[in-house]
Design an enzyme around this catalytic site. Sequence first.
Site, short mmCIF file in Angstrom:
data_model
loop_
_atom_site.label_atom_id
_atom_site.label_comp_id
_atom_site.label_asym_id
_atom_site.label_seq_id
_atom_site.Cartn_x
_atom_site.Cartn_y
_atom_site.Cartn_z
N GLY A 100 84.03 -6.70 -7.23
CA GLY A 100 84.22 -6.28 -8.62
C GLY A 100 83.12 -5.34 -9.05
O GLY A 100 82.15 -5.13 -8.33
N GLY A 109 80.60 -4.33 -12.36
CA GLY A 109 80.08 -4.63 -13.69
C GLY A 109 79.38 -3.41 -14.24
O GLY A 109 79.42 -2.34 -13.63
N SER A 110 78.72 -3.58 -15.37
CA SER A 110 78.08 -2.42 -15.98
C SER A 110 76.84 -1.98 -15.20
O SER A 110 76.39 -0.86 -15.34
CB SER A 110 77.72 -2.73 -17.43
OG SER A 110 77.25 -4.05 -17.53
N ARG A 166 78.07 -2.47 -8.45
CA ARG A 166 79.20 -3.11 -7.79
C ARG A 166 78.78 -4.36 -7.04
O ARG A 166 77.63 -4.49 -6.65
CB ARG A 166 79.81 -2.13 -6.80
CG ARG A 166 80.50 -0.98 -7.44
CD ARG A 166 80.30 0.21 -6.57
NE ARG A 166 81.31 1.19 -6.86
CZ ARG A 166 82.18 1.60 -5.97
NH1 ARG A 166 82.19 1.11 -4.76
NH2 ARG A 166 83.06 2.51 -6.31
N LYS A 173 74.93 -7.83 -5.23
CA LYS A 173 75.08 -6.93 -6.39
C LYS A 173 74.24 -5.70 -6.11
O LYS A 173 73.02 -5.80 -5.98
CB LYS A 173 74.57 -7.60 -7.66
CG LYS A 173 75.41 -8.76 -8.10
CD LYS A 173 74.82 -9.33 -9.37
CE LYS A 173 75.84 -10.18 -10.10
NZ LYS A 173 75.48 -10.34 -11.51
N ASP A 182 74.41 -13.04 -23.03
CA ASP A 182 75.67 -12.39 -22.62
C ASP A 182 76.68 -13.43 -22.15
O ASP A 182 77.37 -13.24 -21.14
CB ASP A 182 75.38 -11.36 -21.52
CG ASP A 182 76.43 -10.26 -21.48
OD1 ASP A 182 77.23 -10.16 -22.44
OD2 ASP A 182 76.46 -9.50 -20.50
N1 LIG Z 1 78.68 -14.42 -7.24
C1 LIG Z 1 79.86 -13.84 -7.22
N2 LIG Z 1 80.83 -14.29 -6.40
C2 LIG Z 1 82.05 -13.70 -6.39
N3 LIG Z 1 82.40 -12.66 -7.17
C3 LIG Z 1 81.48 -12.16 -8.01
C4 LIG Z 1 80.16 -12.72 -8.07
N4 LIG Z 1 79.46 -12.03 -9.00
C5 LIG Z 1 80.29 -11.10 -9.49
N5 LIG Z 1 81.50 -11.16 -8.91
C6 LIG Z 1 82.66 -10.28 -9.17
O1 LIG Z 1 82.19 -9.01 -9.50
C7 LIG Z 1 82.62 -8.63 -10.82
C8 LIG Z 1 81.51 -7.84 -11.49
O2 LIG Z 1 80.45 -8.74 -11.79
P1 LIG Z 1 79.19 -8.32 -12.63
O3 LIG Z 1 78.40 -9.54 -12.88
O4 LIG Z 1 78.54 -7.21 -11.95
O5 LIG Z 1 79.80 -7.71 -13.94
P2 LIG Z 1 80.54 -8.35 -15.21
O6 LIG Z 1 79.80 -9.57 -15.64
O7 LIG Z 1 81.97 -8.54 -14.89
O8 LIG Z 1 80.39 -7.20 -16.27
P3 LIG Z 1 79.09 -6.83 -17.14
O9 LIG Z 1 78.03 -6.45 -16.17
O10 LIG Z 1 79.54 -5.71 -17.98
O11 LIG Z 1 78.74 -8.03 -17.94
C9 LIG Z 1 82.95 -9.94 -11.51
O12 LIG Z 1 83.92 -9.77 -12.48
C10 LIG Z 1 83.45 -10.80 -10.35
O13 LIG Z 1 84.82 -10.54 -10.14
#
Ligand SMILES: Nc1ncnc2c1ncn2[C@@H]1O[C@H](COP(=O)(O)OP(=O)(O)OP(=O)(O)O)[C@@H](O)[C@H]1O
Length: 469
Positions: free
Chosen positions: A58, A60-61, A64, A80, A181
Amino acid sequence: MGYLSCNGESAVAICDPYNWNPRRKPKPEKRHPPKLRIFNYDELAVATNGFSAGNFLGKGSHGRVYKAVLDDGKLLAAVKRTTITTAGNYNNNVSQVDNEIEILSRVRHRWMVNLIGYCVDHRRKTKLLVVEYMPNGTLHDQLHSRSSLPVSWNRRIKHALQIAITVHALHTAETPVIHRDIKSSNILIDGDGNARLADFGLALIGNVDDERLKCTPPAGTLGYLDPSYLAPADLTAKSDVFSFGILLLEIISGREAIDLNYSPSCIVDWAVPLIKRGEFVAICDLKIKNRPYSAVIRKLAVMAARCVRSTAKKRPDMLEVVECLKTVRKLSQASPAWNRLRRRSEERSENVLAVEEEKEEIHVRIVRGGSRRNRKVANVTSVDDVYERIVPEETPPFRRRNFVLRSRSVGAKVGPDPNDDVGDKMVDTIRLLIEIERPVMATTAAMRLSKSRSVGIVRSYKTASRKRY
Ligand SMILES: Nc1ncnc2c1ncn2[C@@H]1O[C@H](COP(=O)(O)OP(=O)(O)OP(=O)(O)O)[C@@H](O)[C@H]1O
């Protein structure tokens, strides 16, 4: 004699029948937190198959996220990876990762997505965070996806309680942490179906009076952001309570924090008036067939309404929220036969619940009604009436978009990533959502937040004296 020679504590331990149970598992010894691992870039590149699309989890902001297979397949992790901007500049995303490393290396909890290690690659000017892998997606996906079965009430209450316990533990830690958050997309579901709090990029560690915290501009996600948190000095743990209240409303109703298919589109403006009128069933997610009995819904709804009160001081603290959710969980777990009996008796006696705000406190008034005839005479609203009234025909309550919108954190980059080939559509959609919503939001808050966005929010303790927000 032997008994007398024991000290008080061990005597109690010996006398406690709990300790005689031969099947009882020995208490796990208090372990020191595992040491953080320092990975090198190549190791993570191999583990993620070269950061391939097949391992992509996924975006996020801040960058990836990729699935990584480490230690010859014995360890699954999520990596991340921050995006790289113009040469030589560590951007705001990297500073969020620094912050996350700092906090996660000091705090661990069984219902948090804990840090395993990290990698700093100076040559590539990037930092990578290695955290526990969560195989069952986000709570947001579970609540809003149309393709999977709706999450049961028991599971929703369990998840709410797990997150409340975690947030309470953070707030009361030796060095407290404010997450800033809390939202359903930052709650991941582990392999055992437990909810885990993730994404500490915006979190702040320390006492609210610390200079560092006092200089950090507000940040969070629109829709979950405390309206009374407009300036750095406004920061308290009650901002997390507000976001948790929004999450609770989302869990109860199955609708998004901001949803243009509803009027009002903001979940607080939509749910709180209904809760105040005692129309609890009207905010329940109708996707779940077996609704719990009224006391469960009432307790959840009233707690959510108290958490999202506009005056921060009047919100409960997380301990109170935890206690309430524990009671709710016990009630909802009562045996099915007992629940059936209770529901039947409820239907017969038709408890009428009215919530009224009195001296700025939310009160629940329970009016014990009699028969259905009485109800009509007393002009008491039935469940069906509620739906007719709050949901006019032209705006059906459960008309869903054909895509799932997700709110993004403010204070982080919200825009397409030049290196990105996935997810640009979503970024555009989010921009649109924010623009449409702007007139509805408190203008001052929106303005101050957008100002703080481009500056490294979590670096501000270092830069506060030099930068003006
Ligand atoms: N530990 C993890 N295990 C499995 N998938 C994950 C994990 N962390 C993040 N993801 C996947 O990656 C995506 C992006 O996560 P990330 O924490 O970077 O952003 P977010 O929380 O969705 O957005 P923002 O950063 O805007 O708050 C998540 O929606 C999830 O689907």
